[in-house]
Design a protein around this motif. Structure first.
Motif, PDB file in Angstrom:
ATOM      1  N   ALA A  91      18.583 146.931 134.726  1.00 36.94           N
ATOM      2  CA  ALA A  91      18.870 147.963 135.293  1.00 36.94           C
ATOM      3  C   ALA A  91      19.063 149.186 134.699  1.00 36.94           C
ATOM      4  CB  ALA A  91      20.165 147.598 136.161  1.00 36.94           C
ATOM      5  N   ALA A  92      19.688 149.116 133.460  1.00 34.33           N
ATOM      6  CA  ALA A  92      19.993 150.242 132.568  1.00 34.33           C
ATOM      7  C   ALA A  92      18.745 150.898 131.827  1.00 34.33           C
ATOM      8  CB  ALA A  92      21.187 149.919 131.458  1.00 34.33           C
ATOM      9  N   MET A  93      17.890 149.768 131.634  1.00 36.52           N
ATOM     10  CA  MET A  93      16.550 150.297 131.181  1.00 36.52           C
ATOM     11  C   MET A  93      15.590 151.037 132.030  1.00 36.52           C
ATOM     12  SD  MET A  93      15.447 146.527 129.323  1.00 36.52           S
ATOM     13  CE  MET A  93      13.886 147.203 129.095  1.00 36.52           C
ATOM     14  N   VAL A  94      15.647 150.747 133.458  1.00 33.21           N
ATOM     15  CA  VAL A  94      15.102 151.306 134.495  1.00 33.21           C
ATOM     16  C   VAL A  94      15.642 152.883 134.505  1.00 33.21           C
ATOM     17  CG1 VAL A  94      14.495 151.523 136.874  1.00 33.21           C
ATOM     18  CG2 VAL A  94      14.295 149.396 135.834  1.00 33.21           C
ATOM     19  N   GLU A  95      16.916 152.728 134.501  1.00 31.55           N
ATOM     20  CA  GLU A  95      17.806 154.336 134.596  1.00 31.55           C
ATOM     21  C   GLU A  95      17.055 155.074 133.184  1.00 31.55           C
ATOM     22  OE1 GLU A  95      22.241 155.931 135.267  1.00 31.55           O
ATOM     23  OE2 GLU A  95      21.862 153.729 135.111  1.00 31.55           O
ATOM     24  N   ALA A  96      17.285 154.398 132.280  1.00 33.60           N
ATOM     25  CA  ALA A  96      16.788 155.289 130.998  1.00 33.60           C
ATOM     26  C   ALA A  96      15.141 155.615 130.985  1.00 33.60           C
ATOM     27  CB  ALA A  96      17.274 154.568 129.680  1.00 33.60           C
ATOM     28  N   GLY A  97      14.317 154.915 131.936  1.00 26.83           N
ATOM     29  CA  GLY A  97      12.963 155.163 131.556  1.00 26.83           C
ATOM     30  C   GLY A  97      12.552 154.312 130.606  1.00 26.83           C
ATOM     31  N   ILE A  98      12.997 153.188 130.156  1.00 24.33           N
ATOM     32  CA  ILE A  98      12.462 152.378 129.117  1.00 24.33           C
ATOM     33  C   ILE A  98      11.712 151.115 129.735  1.00 24.33           C
ATOM     34  CG2 ILE A  98      13.250 150.644 127.390  1.00 24.33           C
ATOM     35  CD1 ILE A  98      15.415 152.592 126.778  1.00 24.33           C
ATOM     36  N   ASP A  99      10.449 151.099 129.233  1.00 23.91           N
ATOM     37  CA  ASP A  99       9.626 149.875 129.591  1.00 23.91           C
ATOM     38  C   ASP A  99       9.989 148.617 129.158  1.00 23.91           C
ATOM     39  OD1 ASP A  99       8.126 151.556 131.574  1.00 23.91           O
ATOM     40  OD2 ASP A  99       6.923 152.109 129.730  1.00 23.91           O
ATOM     41  N   VAL A 100      10.345 148.816 127.785  1.00 25.37           N
ATOM     42  CA  VAL A 100      10.480 147.604 126.754  1.00 25.37           C
ATOM     43  C   VAL A 100      11.737 147.899 125.658  1.00 25.37           C
ATOM     44  CG1 VAL A 100       8.685 147.893 125.261  1.00 25.37           C
ATOM     45  CG2 VAL A 100       9.694 145.642 125.498  1.00 25.37           C
ATOM     46  N   LEU A 101      12.406 147.031 125.700  1.00 23.73           N
ATOM     47  CA  LEU A 101      13.639 147.385 124.687  1.00 23.73           C
ATOM     48  C   LEU A 101      13.690 146.697 123.453  1.00 23.73           C
ATOM     49  CD1 LEU A 101      16.320 149.048 124.252  1.00 23.73           C
ATOM     50  CD2 LEU A 101      17.381 147.054 125.544  1.00 23.73           C
ATOM     51  N   PHE A 102      13.658 147.124 122.388  1.00 22.73           N
ATOM     52  CA  PHE A 102      13.785 146.241 120.998  1.00 22.73           C
ATOM     53  C   PHE A 102      15.236 146.379 120.405  1.00 22.73           C
ATOM     54  CE2 PHE A 102      13.146 145.903 116.377  1.00 22.73           C
ATOM     55  CZ  PHE A 102      12.861 144.615 116.315  1.00 22.73           C
ATOM     56  N   VAL A 103      15.871 145.161 120.313  1.00 20.88           N
ATOM     57  CA  VAL A 103      17.377 145.313 119.980  1.00 20.88           C
ATOM     58  C   VAL A 103      17.384 144.514 118.492  1.00 20.88           C
ATOM     59  CG1 VAL A 103      19.513 143.978 120.759  1.00 20.88           C
ATOM     60  CG2 VAL A 103      18.141 145.137 122.733  1.00 20.88           C
TER      61      VAL A 103
ATOM     62  N   SER B  29       2.080 145.013 116.067  1.00 15.49           N
ATOM     63  CA  SER B  29       0.978 144.195 116.507  1.00 15.49           C
ATOM     64  C   SER B  29       1.493 143.322 117.554  1.00 15.49           C
ATOM     65  CB  SER B  29       0.537 143.158 115.227  1.00 15.49           C
ATOM     66  OG  SER B  29      -0.540 142.310 115.643  1.00 15.49           O
ATOM     67  N   HIS B  30       2.579 142.647 117.645  1.00 10.72           N
ATOM     68  CA  HIS B  30       3.033 141.737 118.866  1.00 10.72           C
ATOM     69  C   HIS B  30       3.113 142.655 119.959  1.00 10.72           C
ATOM     70  CE1 HIS B  30       3.616 137.921 117.086  1.00 10.72           C
ATOM     71  NE2 HIS B  30       4.273 138.270 116.054  1.00 10.72           N
ATOM     72  N   LEU B  31       3.797 143.645 119.960  1.00  8.41           N
ATOM     73  CA  LEU B  31       4.018 144.729 120.998  1.00  8.41           C
ATOM     74  C   LEU B  31       2.542 145.284 121.720  1.00  8.41           C
ATOM     75  CD1 LEU B  31       7.063 146.826 119.748  1.00  8.41           C
ATOM     76  CD2 LEU B  31       7.098 145.222 121.675  1.00  8.41           C
ATOM     77  N   ARG B  32       1.584 145.412 120.807  1.00 11.19           N
ATOM     78  CA  ARG B  32       0.163 146.016 121.126  1.00 11.19           C
ATOM     79  C   ARG B  32      -0.332 144.809 121.987  1.00 11.19           C
ATOM     80  NH1 ARG B  32      -0.009 148.046 115.719  1.00 11.19           N
ATOM     81  NH2 ARG B  32      -1.542 146.263 115.341  1.00 11.19           N
ATOM     82  N   ILE B  33      -0.239 143.504 121.291  1.00 13.12           N
ATOM     83  CA  ILE B  33      -0.735 142.449 122.168  1.00 13.12           C
ATOM     84  C   ILE B  33      -0.329 142.124 123.374  1.00 13.12           C
ATOM     85  CG2 ILE B  33      -1.050 139.898 121.979  1.00 13.12           C
ATOM     86  CD1 ILE B  33      -1.413 140.153 118.696  1.00 13.12           C
ATOM     87  N   MET B  34       1.108 142.230 123.501  1.00 16.14           N
ATOM     88  CA  MET B  34       1.845 142.070 124.677  1.00 16.14           C
ATOM     89  C   MET B  34       1.467 143.075 125.731  1.00 16.14           C
ATOM     90  SD  MET B  34       5.555 141.301 123.280  1.00 16.14           S
ATOM     91  CE  MET B  34       6.092 139.858 122.363  1.00 16.14           C
ATOM     92  N   GLY B  35       0.726 144.338 125.232  1.00 18.82           N
ATOM     93  CA  GLY B  35       0.318 145.354 126.276  1.00 18.82           C
ATOM     94  C   GLY B  35       1.298 146.327 126.339  1.00 18.82           C
ATOM     95  N   PHE B  36       2.263 146.658 125.438  1.00 17.43           N
ATOM     96  CA  PHE B  36       3.125 147.555 125.288  1.00 17.43           C
ATOM     97  C   PHE B  36       2.797 148.744 124.490  1.00 17.43           C
ATOM     98  CE2 PHE B  36       5.815 143.616 126.289  1.00 17.43           C
ATOM     99  CZ  PHE B  36       6.077 144.137 127.532  1.00 17.43           C
ATOM    100  N   GLY B  37       1.549 148.836 124.123  1.00 19.92           N
ATOM    101  CA  GLY B  37       1.147 149.813 123.009  1.00 19.92           C
ATOM    102  C   GLY B  37       1.120 151.270 123.465  1.00 19.92           C
ATOM    103  N   ASP B  38       0.938 151.332 124.643  1.00 15.40           N
ATOM    104  CA  ASP B  38       1.115 152.739 125.290  1.00 15.40           C
ATOM    105  C   ASP B  38       2.500 152.840 126.157  1.00 15.40           C
ATOM    106  OD1 ASP B  38       0.387 151.000 127.176  1.00 15.40           O
ATOM    107  OD2 ASP B  38      -1.422 152.350 127.875  1.00 15.40           O
ATOM    108  N   LYS B  39       3.230 152.224 125.991  1.00 13.60           N
ATOM    109  CA  LYS B  39       4.511 152.070 126.902  1.00 13.60           C
ATOM    110  C   LYS B  39       5.738 152.829 126.429  1.00 13.60           C
ATOM    111  CE  LYS B  39       2.317 149.656 129.900  1.00 13.60           C
ATOM    112  NZ  LYS B  39       1.822 150.138 131.131  1.00 13.60           N
ATOM    113  N   ARG B  40       6.846 152.977 127.218  1.00 19.59           N
ATOM    114  CA  ARG B  40       8.079 153.659 126.663  1.00 19.59           C
ATOM    115  C   ARG B  40       9.041 152.488 125.993  1.00 19.59           C
ATOM    116  NH1 ARG B  40       8.944 158.746 128.827  1.00 19.59           N
ATOM    117  NH2 ARG B  40      11.404 158.271 129.032  1.00 19.59           N
ATOM    118  N   ILE B  41       8.939 152.918 124.711  1.00 13.74           N
ATOM    119  CA  ILE B  41       9.696 151.580 123.895  1.00 13.74           C
ATOM    120  C   ILE B  41      11.026 152.049 123.486  1.00 13.74           C
ATOM    121  CG2 ILE B  41       9.595 149.955 122.063  1.00 13.74           C
ATOM    122  CD1 ILE B  41       6.429 150.078 122.013  1.00 13.74           C
TER     123      ILE B  41
END
Length: 394
Positions: free
Chosen positions: A22-34, A109-121
């Protein structure tokens, strides 16, 4: 979700993932790397002394999170996280401390393979475990992505503790009591500091009954005399001396959860100014605990303390505490709320703080601190039960 390997229930991990998303959506984040190891543990259960190399958790808006790290630590992930082994990713050892490649190349490389290469990370830019080099390489490896600073997004979701978390903190508090009790029992003039610290480490790790002690995020702080004017000195081979105050600040730790506690001991007859300061400090702690109620603010705690300290002419320029709970070295603070005059965060039930108004003067110091829990109603609960005073051995 199966949490058989992890310390918390499946429902608890479901809750954590849900509020983080829910916090990711509010911040406009598609995928979070912690990368913060405390946040990794909180989301997945991963627990190992491997945070000196690049590792992290990948959390998107759907599906289970991934743990990503060094190949030789993958088995540790299999032993501690709640996810299926298919959610564990690793990079080869050739990336470790190399001058011609970097682990973030593998992550990109993993993030690109997962389809997140053009997302908000989202990445945790303000954490000890995410370096400038790591950020540079990740950005270069994801040229089409938008990188967003999500430094404390997960930290703020950890602020209100669940009942399961509070159970762990209460165990840690009992260990803290044992450590301080042991310190007051053993400490005497002529005892070498490192001998005392050895006994305190033993007490902290042994714990009590089934509450075994984990390693704390901060080592014992044990300065004496003029050294006690500095809050973060540890110990040395010198002997404790008559005519000096020594404060012992340490925390019990159970399954990475802390309940810090500090008390001060004086050998001999303390000067009147120190007695007055200690009594005012106790009065300030009591006043702060009394106003630490839901609906009040963090700054209200600090101001209640300051009123009592000003009665003896002491003005503190430092904050008087911070959110505390789950942590790894080098700090047991959660990096969210601070108990200080300008922090207007509204207190809610389940928040836990190290209320620690230490006095670090020009040539002396003392500490009396408490870990407090904001309750559903009424004044805060102190998790430890040790008399609030300046301890004296004359």
């Amino acid at each position: 979700m199966t949490a058989s390997k992890a310390p918390f229930s499946a429902a608890e991990y479901d809750r954590r993932i849900r509020i983080t998303r829910a916090a990711m959506v509010e911040a406009g984040i598609d995928v979070l790397f912690v990368t913060n190891p405390s946040n990794q543990y909180w989301l997945t259960g991963y627990d190992g002394w491997s945070f000196y190399v690049h590792q992290g958790v990948i959390l998107s808006l759907e599906g289970d999170p991934y743990w990503w790290g060094r190949m030789q630590d993958a088995n540790g992930a299999k032993r501690t996280v709640w996810m299926d082994n298919s959610q564990i990713l690793y990079y080869a050892d050739r990336y470790i401390q190399s001058t011609d490649c970097h682990p973030m190349e593998d992550l990109a490389s993993h993030l690109r393979i997962m389809g997140f290469g053009d997302k908000r990370i989202g990445v945790e830019m303000e954490t000890y475990f995410y370096t400038a080099k790591a950020h540079q390489v990740l950005v270069e490896g994801l040229p089409d992505a938008t990188i967003i600073d999500g430094s404390t997004l997960v930290n703020w979701k950890r602020l209100i503790k669940s009942d399961e978390e509070l159970a762990f903190m209460r165990r840690a508090a009992r260990i803290s009591e044992l450590v301080i009790g042991r310190a007051m029992e053993l400490a005497e003039p002529g005892m070498r500091k490192h001998d005392l610290v050895g006994e305190l480490f033993k007490t902290a790790v042994q714990g009590e009954a089934d509450s075994w002690g984990d390693y704390p995020a901060i080592v014992p702080l044990l300065p004496s005399g003029e050294d006690a004017s500095a809050p973060h000195l540890t110990w040395n081979g010198e002997a404790l001396k008559s005519g000096e105050a020594t404060f012992i600040e340490q925390s019990g730790c159970y399954r990475r959860y802390h309940a810090p506690l500090s008390r001060t001991i004086f050998f001999g007859k303390p000067p009147q100014f120190m007695i007055d300061a200690s009594e005012a400090l106790t009065a300030g702690l009591n006043a702060g605990i009394e106003v630490a109620r839901p609906g009040n603010r963090a700054c209200d705690i600090a101001r209640a303390l300051d009123v009592e300290m000003m009665k003896v002419g002491i003005e503190r320029p430092n904050r008087a505490g911070y959110a505390v709970g789950l942590s790894y070295p080098p700090d047991w603070g959660e990096h969210t709320v601070s108990i200080r005059a300008m922090d207007e965060t509204v207190l809610e039930p389940g928040m836990t703080f190290h209320f620690m108004p230490g006095l670090w003067m020009d040539d002396w110091g003392l500490e009396t601190t408490e870990t407090i829990l904001i309750r559903e109603d009424g004044a805060a609960e102190t998790l430890c039960n040790v008399e609030r005073k300046l301890f004296v051995k004359d």
